[in-house]
Design a protein around this motif. Structure first.
Motif, PDB file in Angstrom:
ATOM      1  N   LEU A  36      44.720 -35.138  67.612  1.00 43.21           N
ATOM      2  CA  LEU A  36      46.354 -34.322  67.472  1.00 43.21           C
ATOM      3  C   LEU A  36      47.072 -34.403  68.629  1.00 43.21           C
ATOM      4  CD1 LEU A  36      44.179 -31.803  65.475  1.00 43.21           C
ATOM      5  CD2 LEU A  36      44.593 -34.199  64.321  1.00 43.21           C
ATOM      6  N   LEU A  37      48.681 -34.874  68.479  1.00 40.05           N
ATOM      7  CA  LEU A  37      49.331 -35.087  69.238  1.00 40.05           C
ATOM      8  C   LEU A  37      50.614 -34.532  68.811  1.00 40.05           C
ATOM      9  CD1 LEU A  37      49.408 -38.566  71.100  1.00 40.05           C
ATOM     10  CD2 LEU A  37      48.419 -36.710  71.429  1.00 40.05           C
ATOM     11  N   GLY A  38      51.176 -33.495  70.128  1.00 40.96           N
ATOM     12  CA  GLY A  38      52.338 -32.654  69.071  1.00 40.96           C
ATOM     13  C   GLY A  38      53.598 -31.418  70.028  1.00 40.96           C
ATOM     14  N   GLY A  42      53.582 -26.780  67.389  1.00 38.29           N
ATOM     15  CA  GLY A  42      53.174 -27.426  65.969  1.00 38.29           C
ATOM     16  C   GLY A  42      52.710 -27.180  65.300  1.00 38.29           C
ATOM     17  N   GLY A  43      51.647 -26.472  65.690  1.00 41.48           N
ATOM     18  CA  GLY A  43      50.793 -26.182  64.915  1.00 41.48           C
ATOM     19  C   GLY A  43      48.980 -27.054  64.875  1.00 41.48           C
ATOM     20  N   LYS A  44      49.155 -27.433  66.045  1.00 47.34           N
ATOM     21  CA  LYS A  44      47.939 -28.043  66.767  1.00 47.34           C
ATOM     22  C   LYS A  44      46.673 -27.512  66.388  1.00 47.34           C
ATOM     23  CE  LYS A  44      49.522 -29.863  70.233  1.00 47.34           C
ATOM     24  NZ  LYS A  44      50.018 -29.456  70.472  1.00 47.34           N
ATOM     25  N   THR A  45      46.608 -26.393  66.894  1.00 52.31           N
ATOM     26  CA  THR A  45      45.197 -25.010  67.430  1.00 52.31           C
ATOM     27  C   THR A  45      45.586 -24.614  66.107  1.00 52.31           C
ATOM     28  OG1 THR A  45      45.800 -25.278  69.736  1.00 52.31           O
ATOM     29  CG2 THR A  45      44.844 -23.026  68.427  1.00 52.31           C
ATOM     30  N   THR A  46      46.809 -24.896  65.172  1.00 57.65           N
ATOM     31  CA  THR A  46      46.855 -24.143  64.066  1.00 57.65           C
ATOM     32  C   THR A  46      45.210 -24.785  63.241  1.00 57.65           C
ATOM     33  OG1 THR A  46      48.425 -22.522  64.163  1.00 57.65           O
ATOM     34  CG2 THR A  46      47.720 -22.868  61.722  1.00 57.65           C
ATOM     35  N   LEU A  47      45.612 -25.715  63.208  1.00 56.81           N
ATOM     36  CA  LEU A  47      45.744 -27.060  62.152  1.00 56.81           C
ATOM     37  C   LEU A  47      43.767 -26.735  62.203  1.00 56.81           C
ATOM     38  CD1 LEU A  47      45.007 -29.183  60.074  1.00 56.81           C
ATOM     39  CD2 LEU A  47      45.833 -30.917  61.972  1.00 56.81           C
ATOM     40  N   LEU A  48      43.415 -26.983  63.732  1.00 56.34           N
ATOM     41  CA  LEU A  48      41.607 -26.357  63.852  1.00 56.34           C
ATOM     42  C   LEU A  48      40.829 -25.377  63.563  1.00 56.34           C
ATOM     43  CD1 LEU A  48      41.228 -27.663  68.007  1.00 56.34           C
ATOM     44  CD2 LEU A  48      41.615 -29.250  65.930  1.00 56.34           C
ATOM     45  N   LYS A  49      42.342 -24.068  63.521  1.00 54.14           N
ATOM     46  CA  LYS A  49      41.076 -23.125  62.697  1.00 54.14           C
ATOM     47  C   LYS A  49      41.407 -23.196  61.174  1.00 54.14           C
ATOM     48  CE  LYS A  49      42.296 -20.470  67.561  1.00 54.14           C
ATOM     49  NZ  LYS A  49      43.473 -19.218  67.319  1.00 54.14           N
ATOM     50  N   VAL A 195      37.694 -35.077  67.049  1.00 57.61           N
ATOM     51  CA  VAL A 195      38.768 -34.316  66.346  1.00 57.61           C
ATOM     52  C   VAL A 195      39.191 -33.414  67.617  1.00 57.61           C
ATOM     53  CG1 VAL A 195      40.764 -33.818  65.178  1.00 57.61           C
ATOM     54  CG2 VAL A 195      39.031 -33.875  64.504  1.00 57.61           C
ATOM     55  N   ILE A 196      39.908 -34.151  68.705  1.00 52.06           N
ATOM     56  CA  ILE A 196      40.652 -34.062  70.326  1.00 52.06           C
ATOM     57  C   ILE A 196      42.402 -33.800  70.152  1.00 52.06           C
ATOM     58  CG2 ILE A 196      40.876 -34.818  72.894  1.00 52.06           C
ATOM     59  CD1 ILE A 196      38.469 -36.695  71.696  1.00 52.06           C
ATOM     60  N   VAL A 197      42.652 -31.926  70.395  1.00 54.53           N
ATOM     61  CA  VAL A 197      43.953 -31.852  70.654  1.00 54.53           C
ATOM     62  C   VAL A 197      44.324 -32.351  72.252  1.00 54.53           C
ATOM     63  CG1 VAL A 197      45.756 -30.203  71.018  1.00 54.53           C
ATOM     64  CG2 VAL A 197      44.160 -30.086  69.050  1.00 54.53           C
ATOM     65  N   SER A 198      45.369 -32.676  72.600  1.00 52.69           N
ATOM     66  CA  SER A 198      45.777 -33.678  74.070  1.00 52.69           C
ATOM     67  C   SER A 198      46.687 -33.437  74.288  1.00 52.69           C
ATOM     68  CB  SER A 198      44.502 -34.335  74.171  1.00 52.69           C
ATOM     69  OG  SER A 198      45.286 -34.731  75.822  1.00 52.69           O
TER      70      SER A 198
END
Length: 262
Positions: A36-38, A42-49, A195-198
């Motif tokens: 998950l890039l951005g 942008g909402g990456k951590t929110t999407l995970l939660k 699923v990796i936010v980075s």
């Protein structure tokens, strides 16, 4: 085609009426390793939660491992591992690395108190996996930031999850262990969906199977590459990327006539 482990349909979410995610549709299939890039915010951590059931959508649906996470997240949490971006512990809180990893063995509906020998062996093994087997008895507040992050990764691994969410898992880790952890994630992907936010774009070429660019909306690209169009749609400004090592190409060729992959 592998079955989906995450299905998101027409998802909308806002903080204090400020839209964070809008009309998101996304399918992640079993065995994938998604970056998950951005941009920040942008909402990456929110999407995970939302996928973890820690937040509930304003509208739309999030289904993980066959369960609606807006209604019954507890049914599948024991099959999911999660590494948060920040570890919030009060200074001086008397918990050891082993104790913290053991909390990953807690699951909804577990009635008995204490941990078994099997639990402790699994926790010790997880710490050894991240190179901290000799620090199991150390208090967490004595560990460096990178070591604490590795303890949290061990905590996520201790149940051998089917699905693993990692939010900036190497942000506080030194360069040597960044490379070793990404190799570990590659190994884990043989039996788990990741699923990796980075913000580290260098992982895309060698460790990732697909990319989802997140900036209020989500654009999913089913290949381990970043195109100029994806960058423009996500960051909405000119971005120049320089990659070191092999392969050198980060911005891949993209067929403008082919449209975007969602």
């Amino acid at each position: 085609m592998n079955p989906p482990v995450i299905e998101i349909q027409n998802l909308n979410f806002a903080y204090n009426r400020q839209p964070v995610l809008s009309q998101v549709d996304l399918v992640i299939r079993e065995g994938d390793c998604v970056a998950l890039l951005g941009p920040n915010g942008g909402g990456k951590t929110t999407l995970l939660k939302l996928c973890l059931g820690l937040l509930k959508p304003d509208s739309g649906r999030v289904t993980v491992l066959g369960r609606d996470m807006g209604r019954e997240p507890g049914q599948v949490l024991g099959r999911i591992g999660y590494v948060p971006q920040d570890l919030s512990l009060n200074p001086g809180f008397p918990i050891t690395a082993l104790d913290l990893v053991l909390t990953g063995r807690l699951a909804p509906g577990r009635n008995r108190f204490g941990f078994s020998r099997r639990d402790r062996a699994a926790a010790q093994g997880a710490l050894e996996t991240v190179g901290l087997g000799d620090r199991s008895g150390w208090r967490v507040d004595r560990l460096s930031g990178g070591q604490r992050q590795r303890v949290m990764i061990a905590r996520a691994l201790v149940t051998e999850p089917e699905l693993l969410f990692l939010d900036e898992p190497t942000a506080s880790v030194d360069r040597e262990w960044q490379a070793r952890l990404y190799d570990l994630f590659l190994e884990l992907n043989q039996r788990s969906t990741l699923v990796i936010v980075s913000h580290d774009l260098s992982i895309v070429a060698s460790h990732i199977k697909s990319v989802a660019c997140v900036n209020q909306t989500v654009h999913h690209h089913p290949r381990p590459e970043i195109t100029a169009r994806m960058i423009q749609e996500t960051y909405q400004c000119p971005v120049e990327l320089i990659a070191h090592g092999l392969p050198h190409r980060v911005l891949a060729e993209h067929d403008e006539a082919g449209g975007r992959d969602d």
